[in-house]
Design an enzyme around this catalytic site. Sequence first.
Site, short mmCIF file in Angstrom:
data_model
loop_
_atom_site.label_atom_id
_atom_site.label_comp_id
_atom_site.label_asym_id
_atom_site.label_seq_id
_atom_site.Cartn_x
_atom_site.Cartn_y
_atom_site.Cartn_z
N GLU A 186 75.97 38.30 149.71
CA GLU A 186 76.79 37.75 148.79
C GLU A 186 78.03 37.09 149.68
OE1 GLU A 186 78.13 40.73 146.29
OE2 GLU A 186 76.36 40.93 145.24
N HIS B 246 79.13 38.40 140.93
CA HIS B 246 79.31 39.78 141.08
C HIS B 246 80.69 39.97 140.45
CE1 HIS B 246 79.10 43.67 143.89
NE2 HIS B 246 79.61 44.03 142.71
N ARG C 142 72.78 46.29 142.18
CA ARG C 142 72.85 45.61 143.53
C ARG C 142 71.77 44.65 143.98
NH1 ARG C 142 77.33 46.70 143.38
NH2 ARG C 142 78.61 47.77 144.82
N1 LIG Z 1 78.09 44.66 139.26
C1 LIG Z 1 79.17 45.30 139.38
O1 LIG Z 1 80.32 45.01 139.33
C2 LIG Z 1 79.04 46.70 139.18
C3 LIG Z 1 79.79 47.63 138.65
C4 LIG Z 1 79.87 48.90 138.59
C5 LIG Z 1 78.58 49.55 139.15
N2 LIG Z 1 77.88 48.71 139.67
C6 LIG Z 1 76.56 49.34 140.48
O2 LIG Z 1 75.88 49.82 139.20
C7 LIG Z 1 74.81 50.85 139.76
C8 LIG Z 1 75.05 51.99 139.08
O3 LIG Z 1 76.48 52.54 138.82
P1 LIG Z 1 76.77 53.90 138.23
O4 LIG Z 1 78.53 53.85 138.34
O5 LIG Z 1 76.31 54.02 136.65
O6 LIG Z 1 76.33 54.90 139.23
P2 LIG Z 1 75.59 56.47 138.84
O7 LIG Z 1 75.51 56.92 139.95
O8 LIG Z 1 76.52 57.11 137.49
O9 LIG Z 1 74.43 56.07 138.27
C9 LIG Z 1 73.31 55.84 139.21
C10 LIG Z 1 71.90 56.42 138.51
O10 LIG Z 1 70.82 55.90 139.27
C11 LIG Z 1 70.12 56.99 139.35
N3 LIG Z 1 68.84 56.69 140.45
C12 LIG Z 1 69.13 57.09 141.80
N4 LIG Z 1 67.87 56.74 142.29
C13 LIG Z 1 67.14 56.09 141.22
C14 LIG Z 1 65.74 55.65 141.50
N5 LIG Z 1 65.18 55.81 142.56
N6 LIG Z 1 65.27 55.38 140.32
C15 LIG Z 1 65.84 55.34 138.89
N7 LIG Z 1 67.22 55.93 138.89
C16 LIG Z 1 68.01 56.05 140.08
C17 LIG Z 1 70.88 58.32 139.69
O11 LIG Z 1 70.13 59.23 139.15
C18 LIG Z 1 71.94 57.87 138.66
O12 LIG Z 1 71.71 58.59 137.44
C19 LIG Z 1 75.49 51.23 141.32
O13 LIG Z 1 74.86 50.24 142.10
C20 LIG Z 1 76.84 50.43 141.38
O14 LIG Z 1 76.98 49.92 142.47
C21 LIG Z 1 77.83 47.61 139.79
O1 LIG Z 2 80.07 48.95 142.74
C1 LIG Z 2 81.04 48.49 142.01
O2 LIG Z 2 82.04 49.21 141.81
C2 LIG Z 2 80.82 47.08 141.91
O3 LIG Z 2 79.91 46.39 142.32
C3 LIG Z 2 82.27 46.38 141.75
O4 LIG Z 2 82.43 45.74 143.15
P1 LIG Z 2 83.76 45.06 143.46
O5 LIG Z 2 84.86 45.89 143.47
O6 LIG Z 2 83.45 44.10 144.64
O7 LIG Z 2 83.89 43.96 142.02
#
Ligand SMILES: NC(=O)c1ccc[n+]([C@@H]2O[C@H](COP(=O)([O-])OP(=O)(O)OC[C@H]3O[C@@H](n4cnc5c(N)ncnc54)[C@H](O)[C@@H]3O)[C@@H](O)[C@H]2O)c1
Ligand SMILES: O=C(O)[C@H](O)COP(=O)(O)O
Length: 626
Positions: free
Chosen positions: A343, A362, A314
């Site tokens: 965004e 994104h 994020r």
């Molecule tokens: N760019 C995209 O399109 C996209 C896609 C999927 C996920 N994401 C983002 O990626 C991130 C991770 O997703 P995920 O599915 O792996 O989530 P998840 O919940 O499986 O993993 C997140 C991890 O972060 C850890 N965490 C929490 N606070 C923390 C801190 N202060 N320091 C270090 N670690 C910490 C948690 O313990 C957890 O293990 C989320 O922000 C999600 O929104 C983005």
């Molecule tokens: O948190 C997520 O799952 C990702 O950031 C994906 O976001 P989007 O659905 O807007 O592509």
Amino acid sequence: MASSAANSLKLTQPFFPNTSNSSIKLSPLHLSFLHSSSTNQTTPRLQTSRSNPIILNVLKTAVESANISFSKTPSLDSVVSTPKPTILVSEKLGEAGLDLLRSFGNVDCSYNLSPEELCSKISLCDALIVRSGTKVTRQVFEAAKGRLKVVGRAGVGIDNVDLQAATEFGCLVVNAPTANTIAAAEHGIALLAAMARNVAQADASMKAGKWQRNKYVGVSLVGKTLAVMGFGKVGSEVARRAKGLGMHVIAHDPYAPADRARAIGVDLVSFDQAISTADFISLHMPLTPATSKILNDETFAKVKKGARIINVARGGVIDEDALVRALDNGTVAQAALDVFTEEPPSKDSKLVQHENVIVTPHLGASTKEAQEGVAVEIAEAVVGALKGELAATAVNAPMVPAEVLSELAPYVVLAEKLGRLAVQLVAGGSGIQSVKVVYRSARDPDNLDTRLLRAMITKGIIEPISSSFVNLVNADFTAKQKGLRISEERVVVDSSPEYPVDSIQVQISNVQSKFASALSETGNISIEGKVKYGIPHLTRVGSFNADVSLEGNLILCRQVDQPGMIGRVGNILGESNVNVSFMSVGRTSRRTKAIMAIGVDEEPDKETLKKIGEVPAIEEFVFLEL
Ligand SMILES: NC(=O)c1ccc[n+]([C@@H]2O[C@H](COP(=O)([O-])OP(=O)(O)OC[C@H]3O[C@@H](n4cnc5c(N)ncnc54)[C@H](O)[C@@H]3O)[C@@H](O)[C@H]2O)c1
Ligand SMILES: O=C(O)[C@H](O)COP(=O)(O)O
């Protein structure tokens, strides 16, 4: 003498236990929950529907598990059949998910709604499905006027949904946490490699007619240290892939189990150690108050000189102005960013325009496979929630496994009735502030999940005395908001561990009672119940034993223990055509005081209640609606 016609739900149909088998009849009280009602029950702030899926689920599970049947009521299917729900999809969703939604409800795909348009549509919707682009604010929940039952986030991050407001309004939030994990991890690796080899800049340069082989010399990945910040689903997949590229991978995550990291060959280290030793820092934590701007001027000062940053988590986890400064002064050599604080970012964003930064809009979750996956995952969760199933991916409600739920079903009904009874016994005092619930069970307290029972007791206590509607999502919040402290005690008793609960006792302290006999020696209103043959029973009132099925209405009388009392009260009720369904007498010792618990199908009129009060041996009585 005191009497009370309590102000709670009206019962219109009698029901009796069918003792010939284990089935029970469903009471009109249950039916009133099963009926869909978007009847716009108005409350000052909280507006939720009585037909919230969580409650429906509890009752439907009760129906299934207890083999509940109807006698004078229509079939369950006809009772629960409601108009098709309306599901608003506000961002593009994969077709397979849309098909699933269309098979269940009316689907309105309206993309790019302004906040005002969303607010004006939402009161006509039962569910809303979003991705990261729709801000589901408190205003949206307010505008929903209690109709919105579930918000589905087709993806992981729920930072665009006001969870506190959702909870306050009793709206379930579900997400699709797994289907885009690999896509996000692959995008992280794509950005890592593209950044290291200047792919984007070289591509732009060639398209501008140049051939700059010396300018775009990159750095190698093999042997370099990658710090994965946030070792969850995406982080660990990135780590796995980076290991395959020959990188040394470390991770920082205060909540991740060390053995999971070890299994992938990753060392968990402190935040400072991670950022000060890594050549590449890849961010994979959620945006929370604790992670907001976790990379800032102060922390950039600690990174290894010339580190490279990747962010597919994020935008808000980086202070973007600080990153520009770190890039300008060479602390950070390069950054690859998929996500931004705002965004889309402004067109003249210094960060986006920076020559050492590569960006994508994104796109982490944007593969065909991931989009079909999240669409199906979220459609299933939303349809399930609308059908009344507890979603496994609920974000703002306790997740109660189906087997636990089915086992607890009869106790759920008992819990609510005890709450409802206890509150009707309160006469005044300083208001209900402190409620203690004692669960007696043969099970180890750690194996007894009481959240559902606590929620139903809370519902039973609050609903008869307020205009709030309480469900599993908002029970704890509503109790807190009303200054109600609910404490729980679990006592291990020598009964059958086959049953999750032996008895539930509800105590309300520091209040007066309209039925003094309901006060225990400690001065608290105290009532206790058990489930017998699948039917909730009242088994103790104050210091008196009772044994009355909690169905229909109830009259509690305290009298001098002497012959003929049952007949006298029974006659009065019979003369008024009030049918007695149960009667039980409990006493502390012979020929002293006794309490008589009388189950009645109909509500006796005032005259009848007055006549009961005039029976000389009756010292006090109360009429209670269940
Ligand atoms: N760019 C995209 O399109 C996209 C896609 C999927 C996920 N994401 C983002 O990626 C991130 C991770 O997703 P995920 O599915 O792996 O989530 P998840 O919940 O499986 O993993 C997140 C991890 O972060 C850890 N965490 C929490 N606070 C923390 C801190 N202060 N320091 C270090 N670690 C910490 C948690 O313990 C957890 O293990 C989320 O922000 C999600 O929104 C983005
Ligand atoms: O948190 C997520 O799952 C990702 O950031 C994906 O976001 P989007 O659905 O807007 O592509």
